[in-house]
Structures are given as structure tokens and as C-alpha cells.
Scaffold this motif. Structure first.
Motif, PDB file in Angstrom:
ATOM      1  N   ILE A   1       0.842  -1.207   0.000  1.00  0.00           N
ATOM      2  CA  ILE A   1       0.000   0.000   0.000  1.00  0.00           C
ATOM      3  C   ILE A   1       0.873   1.252   0.000  1.00  0.00           C
ATOM      4  O   ILE A   1       0.692   2.170  -0.791  1.00  0.00           O
ATOM      5  N   LEU A   2       1.884   1.269   0.871  1.00  0.00           N
ATOM      6  CA  LEU A   2       2.732   2.464   0.960  1.00  0.00           C
ATOM      7  C   LEU A   2       3.557   2.658  -0.312  1.00  0.00           C
ATOM      8  O   LEU A   2       3.861   3.773  -0.702  1.00  0.00           O
ATOM      9  N   SER A   3       3.945   1.556  -0.975  1.00  0.00           N
ATOM     10  CA  SER A   3       4.748   1.689  -2.196  1.00  0.00           C
ATOM     11  C   SER A   3       3.929   2.242  -3.349  1.00  0.00           C
ATOM     12  O   SER A   3       4.469   2.813  -4.280  1.00  0.00           O
ATOM     13  N   ILE A   4       2.632   2.042  -3.303  1.00  0.00           N
ATOM     14  CA  ILE A   4       1.781   2.477  -4.416  1.00  0.00           C
ATOM     15  C   ILE A   4       1.485   3.972  -4.345  1.00  0.00           C
ATOM     16  O   ILE A   4       1.330   4.628  -5.362  1.00  0.00           O
ATOM     17  N   VAL A   5       1.472   4.527  -3.110  1.00  0.00           N
ATOM     18  CA  VAL A   5       0.974   5.900  -2.940  1.00  0.00           C
ATOM     19  C   VAL A   5       1.628   6.912  -3.887  1.00  0.00           C
ATOM     20  O   VAL A   5       0.938   7.568  -4.668  1.00  0.00           O
ATOM     21  N   SER A   6       2.969   6.992  -3.851  1.00  0.00           N
ATOM     22  CA  SER A   6       3.626   8.043  -4.639  1.00  0.00           C
ATOM     23  C   SER A   6       3.363   7.930  -6.135  1.00  0.00           C
ATOM     24  O   SER A   6       2.935   8.902  -6.757  1.00  0.00           O
ATOM     25  N   PRO A   7       3.625   6.759  -6.752  1.00  0.00           N
ATOM     26  CA  PRO A   7       3.333   6.680  -8.178  1.00  0.00           C
ATOM     27  C   PRO A   7       1.854   6.890  -8.480  1.00  0.00           C
ATOM     28  O   PRO A   7       1.519   7.534  -9.483  1.00  0.00           O
ATOM     29  N   ALA A   8       0.988   6.388  -7.603  1.00  0.00           N
ATOM     30  CA  ALA A   8      -0.440   6.498  -7.885  1.00  0.00           C
ATOM     31  C   ALA A   8      -0.878   7.947  -7.990  1.00  0.00           C
ATOM     32  O   ALA A   8      -1.567   8.332  -8.934  1.00  0.00           O
ATOM     33  N   ILE A   9      -0.454   8.777  -7.033  1.00  0.00           N
ATOM     34  CA  ILE A   9      -0.937  10.161  -7.096  1.00  0.00           C
ATOM     35  C   ILE A   9      -0.317  10.897  -8.276  1.00  0.00           C
ATOM     36  O   ILE A   9      -0.917  11.806  -8.824  1.00  0.00           O
ATOM     37  N   ASN A  10       0.872  10.457  -8.698  1.00  0.00           N
ATOM     38  CA  ASN A  10       1.451  11.080  -9.884  1.00  0.00           C
ATOM     39  C   ASN A  10       0.585  10.764 -11.103  1.00  0.00           C
ATOM     40  O   ASN A  10       0.300  11.629 -11.925  1.00  0.00           O
ATOM     41  N   TYR A  11       0.130   9.508 -11.199  1.00  0.00           N
ATOM     42  CA  TYR A  11      -0.725   9.123 -12.327  1.00  0.00           C
ATOM     43  C   TYR A  11      -2.113   9.747 -12.223  1.00  0.00           C
ATOM     44  O   TYR A  11      -2.788   9.948 -13.217  1.00  0.00           O
ATOM     45  N   LEU A  12      -2.550  10.006 -10.993  1.00  0.00           N
ATOM     46  CA  LEU A  12      -3.874  10.609 -10.825  1.00  0.00           C
ATOM     47  C   LEU A  12      -3.848  12.106 -11.089  1.00  0.00           C
ATOM     48  O   LEU A  12      -4.872  12.772 -11.071  1.00  0.00           O
ATOM     49  N   GLY A  13      -2.656  12.648 -11.296  1.00  0.00           N
ATOM     50  CA  GLY A  13      -2.549  14.066 -11.581  1.00  0.00           C
ATOM     51  C   GLY A  13      -2.572  14.936 -10.342  1.00  0.00           C
ATOM     52  O   GLY A  13      -2.805  16.126 -10.409  1.00  0.00           O
ATOM     53  N   ILE A  14      -2.314  14.318  -9.180  1.00  0.00           N
ATOM     54  CA  ILE A  14      -2.243  15.095  -7.937  1.00  0.00           C
ATOM     55  C   ILE A  14      -0.780  15.453  -7.703  1.00  0.00           C
ATOM     56  O   ILE A  14       0.113  14.669  -7.990  1.00  0.00           O
ATOM     57  N   SER A  15      -0.559  16.657  -7.164  1.00  0.00           N
ATOM     58  CA  SER A  15       0.810  17.082  -6.906  1.00  0.00           C
ATOM     59  C   SER A  15       1.486  16.134  -5.909  1.00  0.00           C
ATOM     60  O   SER A  15       0.889  15.744  -4.905  1.00  0.00           O
ATOM     61  N   PRO A  16       2.741  15.752  -6.169  1.00  0.00           N
ATOM     62  CA  PRO A  16       3.444  14.837  -5.258  1.00  0.00           C
ATOM     63  C   PRO A  16       3.585  15.417  -3.857  1.00  0.00           C
ATOM     64  O   PRO A  16       3.902  14.691  -2.915  1.00  0.00           O
ATOM     65  N   ASN A  17       3.333  16.723  -3.738  1.00  0.00           N
ATOM     66  CA  ASN A  17       3.429  17.341  -2.414  1.00  0.00           C
ATOM     67  C   ASN A  17       2.468  16.713  -1.410  1.00  0.00           C
ATOM     68  O   ASN A  17       2.640  16.842  -0.214  1.00  0.00           O
ATOM     69  N   TRP A  18       1.432  16.034  -1.909  1.00  0.00           N
ATOM     70  CA  TRP A  18       0.445  15.475  -0.994  1.00  0.00           C
ATOM     71  C   TRP A  18       0.741  14.044  -0.597  1.00  0.00           C
ATOM     72  O   TRP A  18       0.023  13.464   0.213  1.00  0.00           O
ATOM     73  N   SER A  19       1.800  13.452  -1.158  1.00  0.00           N
ATOM     74  CA  SER A  19       1.999  12.024  -0.928  1.00  0.00           C
ATOM     75  C   SER A  19       2.225  11.682   0.550  1.00  0.00           C
ATOM     76  O   SER A  19       1.685  10.691   1.054  1.00  0.00           O
ATOM     77  N   ASP A  20       3.010  12.502   1.255  1.00  0.00           N
ATOM     78  CA  ASP A  20       3.276  12.188   2.665  1.00  0.00           C
ATOM     79  C   ASP A  20       2.019  12.292   3.511  1.00  0.00           C
ATOM     80  O   ASP A  20       1.798  11.490   4.418  1.00  0.00           O
ATOM     81  N   ALA A  21       1.191  13.302   3.193  1.00  0.00           N
ATOM     82  CA  ALA A  21      -0.041  13.467   3.960  1.00  0.00           C
ATOM     83  C   ALA A  21      -0.938  12.254   3.769  1.00  0.00           C
ATOM     84  O   ALA A  21      -1.551  11.758   4.721  1.00  0.00           O
ATOM     85  N   ILE A  22      -1.001  11.760   2.535  1.00  0.00           N
ATOM     86  CA  ILE A  22      -1.853  10.602   2.261  1.00  0.00           C
ATOM     87  C   ILE A  22      -1.322   9.373   3.003  1.00  0.00           C
ATOM     88  O   ILE A  22      -2.078   8.637   3.642  1.00  0.00           O
TER      89      ILE A  22
END
Lengths: 369, 328, 329
Positions: free
Chosen positions: C277-298
């Protein structure tokens, strides 16, 4: 009770001895690499220049240090060199180091700030203490430094990088009739130089010559992985997987830091299904040594990298700081005689080293840094 | 009781001696170190934020808890405050900073107390959360200081920076709180045996909650000074801050298992780390060696405590949960 | 019998709801993240996942004994760099892998010895050794090791199973399967849970607690070594800080997987899902078009929500037989 006391005494003694031993060790390790010693400056009248990179332990600043040391030896001055570790390239660490140097009253400080504004108060404090402050590689707030030794103008960097990408893209069939999506891999997001380069890239992307290249979504197509190697690798892997010929894919990736470009090369190489090398291109800033393998590989879409002569940058920076300290030049000067580099112009308190160095497989072996 | 007190005094005296050793050692080697200006404006001024947060952290660790999210509470508080100052002005910014600290502490406390999740897990998760929120809201760029923060971070009173006065005031309050009040006693009691304390009719949950909120508030206060001192802050500024604070507290003789510790120890611990930080920097010892030296000092003190404590401990009440300290 | 049933049920819930959550996320990504399910992206995620999981399995073992290791990131940096120094000599991967495992084992055993011999709580002890590990590298060398030969980058660049799956994924799979069986059926793993539950009663029941903890650290160290060699061989350059900060990701994966930091509980399967789950977060939000700045919060939100939800199931039970929430753990 008695035993208790005994233990306490033993503990105290142990702590004392080890602490002292540690100090002995420290002062010993300190002497060899510091023979010219900070405090001794007044005794032999030697000038001390302290150099603070954004971080240490990476090819780029290592090369800068070599050039700086060369100039220091030539001028017979003392060069202090320290910086944050690569994974902690923060303003706080830089300030800690600077304050030590200010207290020792070094003659000049050379600094490449991680954050141009955050470091300004400390640099001003140094200036108030009579220390000359010269920024190199990346600038700080203008009023917090005497001179800025710039490797290359931001304009030239932006244009150079886009030109390198455009040349490759055109060769691969992109152009005014077939748009190409590009992505940038920057650094931490607060560095003055990367910010200036991004701005220059934006400017040139709006021109007719380069407007077939577009950054579709700034939120996701400009990466800020910082300076930590593992993080940079992970984000570049994601970027590589988004590359390909399709319209919603990315055709060109440009690395803006000396960590990002090699990571792009490595992650392309390790991709399971490599994106079609005839449809995409990779380029960016990095030291030639870091890109050698990829550039020489014909099947790799990275064919050229760009940089300036890092050693010359270090050399020039020390020369400028030295002459500023000696009073040979002032902030008003319009040129500086920089030893083996000849005369360099100073415009608006900024001294530019020179042109970009574009290396490809024909000349990459000529460099060793 | 008297015996215990005497023992503790000796203990802090040892720590004080270590500090003197280090201080004298650095002072003899480097002449630049001993200038009053450097000692006050660099050495002490630089440690204040860490030292300030170490005060409530000592209380939390004594009661058997821990807070790993402190650095990121500070960053989040400054981020929100800094942003508010742009659109709303200083007054609301101050309020928002303090409220942020309070709410962050409250979240930590509520999850720990109500959901009964261990403090380490909770604050590890909120550490990511607070870091992430600061990063997301600031969009990764720096947040700049505003007049109140600049005032707190850069003003001198009677030749000594304002933040040192604040620290002294807080240090006195916390020392009194821990050693002279019943609340202080209760903290030790919770740390030694939480269940027994609960059965003794003490509202453990309320005290825990209060401590985490207090810690959040002190973080917010420290964040003003921090922001003012550096003029700007970025989301990653709080990384490793928690470990620095814990290092100081542990160096000061507080047991990470709870129940043992003193405020004086923490204060001396703060001085030792400050002296090492600034002293080694002024001696031009590379930052990597500084890390090793700090690690060694920590290890040496830990071993010393272990040696001294192992005997004293055996005589004390048998603690069920502090298993690693128990001899077979 | 009743107790048996309850245990099965609670086992189902922790990993079960994580799996459900994971599936939901994967379906969501399939619909909304265009291009997420390309071979390249999956493989690059799996590669990062493999080094996280291998190390997380080691961390899981340590946490089960109610200890912790915050020096992992620094330890991995040291092993990465030392492996690169060996790799520069042209040593092939079959030599580098055991070398890295041994180095990891040695460094981690130092941690284990330090903790057991001095009885210093592990979080503090490893905090101190972190500083030693971090400081030692830049002392021995200047800068980075670069232009590493093809023998060094073989794992990342060439070793692909069926030409697609990175060999690191296979390594991870093998280790995971071994760990699943080992932690379920071996006598050694029973000791770990016993120590984590109550060190004193474990000692009284005849377990050599110190030896067991040291061995646990050694095994974990070997796994950190494997993880380090995957990280190091990702490119032809290795710098002194690779892998730094990894420990927090590992601890987060373990916690997300339902292992309690109080020790004595936790399954490998949970860690397997948690790390994914944790490994997916960063690439996933990049593909979803969300700024990577939110990855840690998620990531933070996922951990805290999952931990709270997980705890909610136990709160009732715990009220009956209150276990002392001992120490900091």
C-alpha cells in the motif's frame, strides 16, 4: 550503598576518560586536514576562505572542490570546505556551519545556498563581521552577498537544455506539426538556480522555435524529488514508465540536477519494457562521468548531457573571493583577472564563468569529473 | 526518599562535570569559541528551539510516552501561521500558529488515549501526516517570517536574545511542575506503573491528553522563534528534529521506559549538545565527525546510566512492563 | 475452542480489511489513473516494493520481539557504499549479494549486542548507532563511487525474468515465502512472539532471551543487506546517503500491516500488504494528476486511519483483560 558509590565513581571515571579520549582523537584528526588552521590565521597572515556547497559527497561539488583547492594552492591560502550530507541538504545545516566560520572570522565565505532567502540573514551577519560573502553555483538574495560567481546565465542554461532536447526530438519526427510532451526533474524546489532555469525554460517554451514542446501539467510533470539519491531514483522510475510515443505520454525528460539526469539514465536502463528509444529522449545537467555509460550506449535515448566546467567554477570562485578580500577588486569592478582562466567580466555584481559544455559520445571520455 | 534524592543530585552532578569537560576542552583548543558573543548569540541561540521542546518531551517520556511528531508540528504551525500572516495579518497568524500546535497535540493525545494506540505508532503516523499537510499546503515552497516571529527570533533584551529569556522562564516552570507539584508526582507514577496509578484513582487519560496538548503548544511557541531566526522555513525542516530532542532528553538521564528522569538533567543535556554542536563547528571538524562524536557521547552516557541504574533498579519495586531492565 | 475461533476471526479482520482496501485502491486506480497498469509502471513499483518489503520483513521480526531499529537507513547506506566499493572491482552479483548480507548482518549484530548487553532500550541504542553509521562513511571516502561496471548494475539493468520481471521481485518473493513459513511454523518464531509478549516469562520458560534477540537482529541485518544491494545497484553511481530515512518507511509498513510496537503480535502477511500500500501511494498520485506534495499526507492518513480502525476491534476485548500498555511501546 558502598557498592553503589563505587559504581558511580567508575561510571564517572569512564565517562570522563572516554570524553577526553574523544577530544584527543578529535583534535588529532583535526590537525592534519586543517594544518593551515582557522585560528592560526593571524599568526602567519594567511588568508582563509571557507567554501560551503549545497551538500557534499556527490560528483558535481566534488569537482568544484578540486578546482577550488587548485586555486587555493596557487594563491597560497587556506581553504576550508564543509557542507551538509547529501540527504540533509537543508538551510539549517548550512547556517550551522556558517556560524562557526563567522565566529572564527574567516576572511571570505563562498556559498551555494539551498534557499536564497532563508540564508540571507546569516550571510548579512557575516558581512557585518567584515567577512566577504561570495555566492557561487546558486545565488542568494542580492543584498546578502558581495558578488555572485555564476557558472552560466540562466537564460543560456534554459536554452541549451531545450535545444538539446529539441534537436533529438526533431530527429525523431516531432516538430510544429507533432507536439511533444516534456517533463522536468528539478531538485528541492527552493534552489535559486533551478528556479531560474525553470523560468528560462518556460520563457523559451513560449517562443515559436520551441513551442512544439509543452509541459502539460506543472503539478505532475515537474518533479521535485530533492537531493536524496533513493528518492530521485524512485520518482525517475515513475517518470520513465510514463514515457512513450502516445499523446498522453511524455516524450522528453530533462534533468535539472546532477542527481536527476543519471537517475533518468539508470531508470530507463532498468525499465522492464523500455519505452521506444526512437520516440523519446532524455537529457539534462550532470557531470560527464555520471552519464558516460548511458551516452556511449547506442540504444539508450540519452545522447547528450550538458554542464559547465565544474573545476573552473571552483577555481574562479576562489579567485574572486581572494581578490575581493585583498582589495584587488571591489563590488564595483567590471572585470577580474582570474589566473589561468584569463579575464572574466563582472556585470551587475555577477561574474559569469562562460558557456555551457555539451558532451556527447564523441567527447565524453575527455572529461574526468 | 531522601536517599533517592541524593542519588539524583549526584547523577546530575556527573552530567554537569561531563559538560564542563567538554566545554573546557573545546575552549582550550579553539579561541574563537570562548567569545561571549559566540556563546550567547550562536551556541545558546541555536539550541533554544530544540531545548524548549525537550522540556515537555521530558514530561512525556517520564510518563512512559513519546512524541515523534514534534518537529513536524513546529513546521505545520509555522506554515499555517506564515500563510495566514500574508492574507490576515500578524494577530490571526499568532492565533492560528498556537491553535495548530494545540490541535496537533490534541490529535496525538486523543488517538493515544481514546483509541489506545501506542504513542510511538500514533506519533509516527501523525509525523507523516503533519509533514504531508505542511508540504501540500505550502506546495513545497518556503514560508516566510512575519513581524511577530521576526521579533521573537531576533530581539535582544539586556544583551541576551529574547528566546533565551523565554527558555529560562519555561525551564523554571517545567522544573517546578515536575518536582514540586502533585502533577509531577503523578507523571512519575504513570511512568512506573500505569495500571496501578489508574487504580489509585488518578485520571491517567486526562493527564496524558494534557501532556500531549502541552507539548503541541510548546512546539507552536518554539516555531515562532524558529521561523523568526531563519526568516523562512520549508516543509522538510522538521526532519530529524524529533531525534535531536529525544537525544537531549535521554542524555539528561531520563529513562525511555518512563518513571525516571529530571528536568535538570534535560537542561544539562541541552547544554552538552549545544556545546558539542557549536564547539565542533567552530573547530572546523567536518559535520560527519560531529555526528560520530554526538553518537559516542550518547552511547557513553547510556552505558554509564545502565551501569549506575542496574544496581539501584534492583532494589526498587519490581516493574512488570519495564522488562528489558530486569535481571533474571 | 471458542478462543481458537476468536483468534481466527481477529486474524481475518486485520489483514482482511487491508486487502479489501488495497483491492479498492487498485480498482480505483484502474478506472481513474490512465496508464497506471502499464508493464513498466507495475514493474518499477514492484522493484521499489521488493527492497522495501525485504527490509520490512526484517523490521517486522525485530518489532515482534518488542524491540525496534531506527538505524536501518544509515545501515543500508553503509552497506550500499561498501558494496559499491566491491562492485567497482568488477565482482559479480553472486559475490556481492552474500557480501552485502554479511555486512548487514555484522552491523545489525552490533545493534543486537549493544541492546542486550547494556540493556539500553532499543530505540535509544539504535538512535546512537545511527549517528555512528551516518558519520563513518564520509570519513572513509570523498564523495561518491561512480562509473560502476556492468557487472554491478546487472541486477537492475539486465536480470529480468522472462525479460520482464526484475530479478529483485523474484528475490523478494522467495524471501517472503520463506518468511511466511518460518514465522508460522518454526520454533524460533515462537520464541520471538514469547519474548515480545513478556520477556520475563519467556526467560522463565527457558528461552535464552538475549541470544534470541541477537540472532533476530542478525537475520534482520542480512535482510537489510539484501535490500541494500537492490538499492545500490539501481544505477552506475552510489553516493553516501542511499537508503537514508528508509527506517521510517519500514516501521510504517510494519505498523500498517497490523504489527503492534508493543511486540508479541504481527504477521508477515500484514507487512506484505502494508508495504505494498505504501509503495503504491507516490506513483499512484502522480498518475492521478495530484501534486506529489500530498503524498506524505496521504501516507500519514492511511497509517493513522488503519491503526485506529484496527484498534477499534480490540478495544472491547482489551477492556476485559487489561494488558498494561507498558513503556513507550
Amino acid at each position: 550503598m558502598k557498592k553503589n558509590l563505587l559504581k558511580k565513581i567508575i561510571a564517572t571515571a569512564m565517562v570522563g576518560i572516554i570524553t577526553l579520549a574523544m577530544f584527543a582523537g578529535c583534535s588529532k584528526t583535526q590537525t592534519p586536514d586543517n594544518t593551515q588552521g582557522g585560528g592560526k590565521k593571524t599568526a602567519d597572515g594567511k588568508i582563509t576562505i571557507a567554501m560551503l556547497p549545497k551538500f557534499k559527497g556527490e560528483n558535481y561539488f566534488d569537482a568544484v572542490k578540486i578546482g577550488a583547492q587548485e586555486a587555493a594552492d596557487e594563491l597560497g591560502i587556506t581553504l576550508l570546505y564543509d557542507g551538509p550530507p547529501q540527504d540533509q541538504a537543508t538551510n539549517q545545516k548550512q547556517v550551522d556551519i556558517l556560524e562557526g566560520w563567522i565566529a572564527q572570522k574567516v576572511d571570505a565565505i563562498l556559498v551555494s545556498p539551498n534557499d536564497p532567502n532563508a540564508i540571507a540573514p546569516t550571510l548579512k551577519k557575516a558581512q557585518e563581521a567584515g567577512i566577504k560573502v561570495v555566492t557561487f553555483d546558486a545565488d542568494a538574495q542580492k543584498d546578502a552577498r558581495d558578488l555572485f560567481v555564476n557558472q552560466i546565465t540562466a537564460d543560456a542554461t534554459g536554452k541549451g537544455l531545450l535545444e538539446a532536447a529539441a534537436r533529438e526530438l526533431k530527429a525523431k519526427g516531432y516538430g510544429p506539426n507533432k507536439k511533444a510532451n516534456i517533463a522536468l526533474v528539478s531538485s528541492s524546489g527552493t534552489d535559486a538556480n533551478q528556479a531560474a532555469w525553470e523560468a528560462a525554460i518556460d520563457k523559451y517554451l513560449a517562443t515559436e522555435e520551441y513551442n512544439f514542446m509543452v509541459i502539460k501539467n506543472k503539478e505532475t510533470d515537474v518533479y521535485y524529488p530533492g537531493t536524496d539519491e533513493t528518492k530521485v531514483n524512485a520518482e525517475c522510475a515513475t517518470l520513465i514508465s510514463r514515457m512513450g510515443p502516445g499523446e498522453d505520454q511524455i516524450q522528453a525528460a530533462i534533468g535539472l540536477s546532477s542527481m536527476a539526469t543519471p537517475a533518468l539514465g539508470a531508470q530507463y536502463q532498468s525499465a522492464s519494457k523500455k519505452p521506444d528509444a526512437n520516440a523519446i529522449t532524455l537529457t539534462g545537467l550532470a557531470t560527464p562521468n555520471a552519464l558516460k555509460t548511458y551516452i556511449k550506449d547506442d540504444e539508450h535515448p540519452m545522447n547528450a548531457g550538458m554542464l559547465w566546467n565544474c573545476m573552473d567554477l571552483g577555481y574562479l570562485a576562489v579567485q574572486v573571493a581572494y581578490q575581493l578580500t585583498k582589495g584587488d577588486i571591489t563590488t564595483e569592478s567590471t572585470s577580474v583577472n582570474a589566473g589561468r582562466l584569463g579575464t572574466k567580466e563582472i556585470v551587475d555584481r555577477e561574474c559569469v564563468l562562460g558557456d555551457a559544455l555539451i558532451f556527447d559520445k564523441t567527447n565524453v571520455d575527455n572529461f574526468n569529473y | 526518599m531522601a536517599k533517592k534524592k541524593g542519588f539524583k543530585l549526584t547523577f546530575n552532578a556527573i552530567l554537569f562535570l561531563i559538560w564542563l569537560f567538554i566545554f573546557a576542552g573545546i575552549a582550550t583548543i579553539s579561541s574563537a569559541f570562548l567569545s561571549p558573543n559566540y556563546l550567547i548569540n550562536v551556541m545558546l541561540r541555536n539550541i533554544i528551539e530544540i531545548g524548549m521542546v525537550a522540556l515537555p518531551m521530558t514530561l512525556i517520556i517520564i510518563m512512559g510516552g513519546i512524541d515523534l511528531s514534534v518537529g513536524n508540528i513546529m513546521v505545520l504551525a509555522s506554515t499555517l501561521g506564515g500563510l495566514a500572516s500574508i492574507s490576515l495579518g500578524s494577530g490571526p497568524a499568532i492565533l492560528i500558529t498556537l491553535v495548530t500546535g494545540l490541535v496537533c497535540g490534541l490529535i496525538n493525545g486523543l488517538v493515544i488515549v481514546k483509541a489506545k494506540i501506542s504513542p510511538m505508532v500514533t506519533t509516527l503516523a501523525t509525523m507523516y501526516l503533519y509533514l504531508g499537510i505542511s508540504r501540500g499546503i505550502s506546495k513545497g515552497s518556503s514560508i516566510y517570517s512575519y513581524d511577530f516571529a521576526t521579533f521573537l527570533g531576533n530581539t535582544s533584551l539586556f544583551g541576551i536574545p529574547l528566546q533565551i529569556w523565554i527558555y529560562i522562564l519555561l525551564a523554571v516552570i517545567f522544573t517546578v511542575l515536575l518536582s514540586k507539584t502533585t502533577l509531577g508526582r503523578k507523571l512519575y507514577s504513570i511512568g512506573l506503573n500505569e495500571n496501578a496509578t489508574r487504580y489509585a484513582g488518578i485520571d491517567v487519560d486526562k493527564i496524558k491528553l494534557f501532556m500531549y496538548v502541552l507539548c503541541g503548544l510548546i512546539c507552536a511557541l518554539a516555531s515562532f522563534i524558529w521561523l523568526g531566526r531563519f526568516t523562512s522555513i520549508k516543509f522538510d525542516a522538521g526532519t530529524n528534529f524529533n531525534m535531536k530532542v529525544i537525544t537531549i532528553v535521554v542524555l539528561g538521564g531520563t529513562s525511555i521506559n518512563g518513571g525516571i528522569g529530571s528536568m535538570a538533567g534535560t537542561i544539562i543535556g541541552t547544554l552538552i549538545i549545544a556545546t558539542l554542536n557549536s564547539g565542533l563547528t567552530v573547530m572546523n571538524i567536518p559535520i560527519d565527525v560531529q555526528t560520530i562524536v554526538q553518537g559516542s557521547v550518547l552511547i557513553v552516557s547510556l552505558i554509564a546510566y545502565a551501569v549506575v541504574n542496574s544496581r539501584a533498579k534492583k532494589k526498587k519495586l519490581i516493574k512488570i512492563q519495564a522488562a528489558p531492565k530486569q535481571a533474571a | 475452542m471458542v478462543q481458537e475461533k476468536r483468534r481466527t476471526a481477529s486474524f481475518l479482520t486485520t489483514e482482511f480489511y487491508l486487502t479489501i482496501f488495497l483491492l479498492a485502491v487498485l480498482i480505483f486506480l484502474g478506472i481513474f489513473a490512465k496508464g497506471f497498469y502499464t508493464i513498466n509502471n507495475i514493474m518499477s513499483i514492484l522493484n521499489a516494493y521488493s527492497y522495501t518489503l525485504i527490509a520490512a520483513i526484517g523490521m517486522n521480526m525485530i518489532i515482534i520481539t518488542s524491540n525496534i531499529d531506527v538505524s536501518t537507513g544509515a545501515l543500508v547506506s553503509v552497506v550500499c557504499f561498501a558494496s559499491a566499493a566491491l562492485g567497482k572491482l568488477g565482482l559479480p552479483f553472486p559475490v556481492l549479494l552474500p557480501a552485502a548480507m554479511i555486512m548487514g548482518m555484522i552491523l545489525s549484530t552490533i545493534n543486537g549486542l549493544f541492546i542486550t548487553k547494556t540493556r539500553i532500550p532499543s530505540i535509544v541504542a539504535t538512535l546512537a548507532t545511527t549517528q555512528l553509521f551516518q558519520g563513518v562513511l564520509p570519513l572513509t571516502t570523498e564523495g561518491s563511487i561512480y562509473d560502476l561496471p556492468a557487472t554491478f548494475t546487472w541486477l537492475a539493468f539486465e536480470a529480468k525474468i522472462f525479460g520482464i520481471v526484475p530479478a529483485s521481485v523474484l528475490m523478494c518473493l522467495i524471501i517472503t515465502v520463506i518468511a511466511l513459513f518460518f514465522m508460522r511454523y518454526s520454533r524460533f518464531s515462537k520464541k520471538l512472539y514469547a519474548i515480545g509478549n513478556n520477556q520475563n516469562s519467556a526467560r522463565l520458560s527457558g528461552i535464552n532471551v538475549e541470544k534470541t534477540i541477537i540472532i533476530t537482529y542478525a537475520i534482520a541485518g542480512a535482510l537489510f543487506g539484501v535490500s541494500a544491494i537492490i538499492i545500490a545497484t539501481a544505477g552506475q553511481r552510489v553516493t553516501t546517503t542511499m537508503g537514508s530515512g528508509l527506517e521510517m518507511t519500514l516501521i510504517a509498513s510494519v505498523i500498517l500491516g497490523g504489527t503492534s510496537t508493543a511486540g508479541g503480535s504481527g504477521k508477515v502477511l500484514g507487512t506484505v500488504i502494508g508495504a505494498l500500500i505504501l509503495s503504491i501511494v507516490s506513483p499512484a498520485i502522480n498518475y492521478l494528476g495530484i501534486s506529489p506534495n500530498w503524498s506524505d499526507a496521504i501516507k500519514g492518513a492511511i497509517i493513522i486511519i488503519s491503526v485506529v480502525v484496527g484498534a477499534a476491534q480490540y478495544v472491547k476485548k482489551k477492556r476485559v483483560i487489561k494488558v498494561p500498555a507498558g513503556g513507550i511501546s
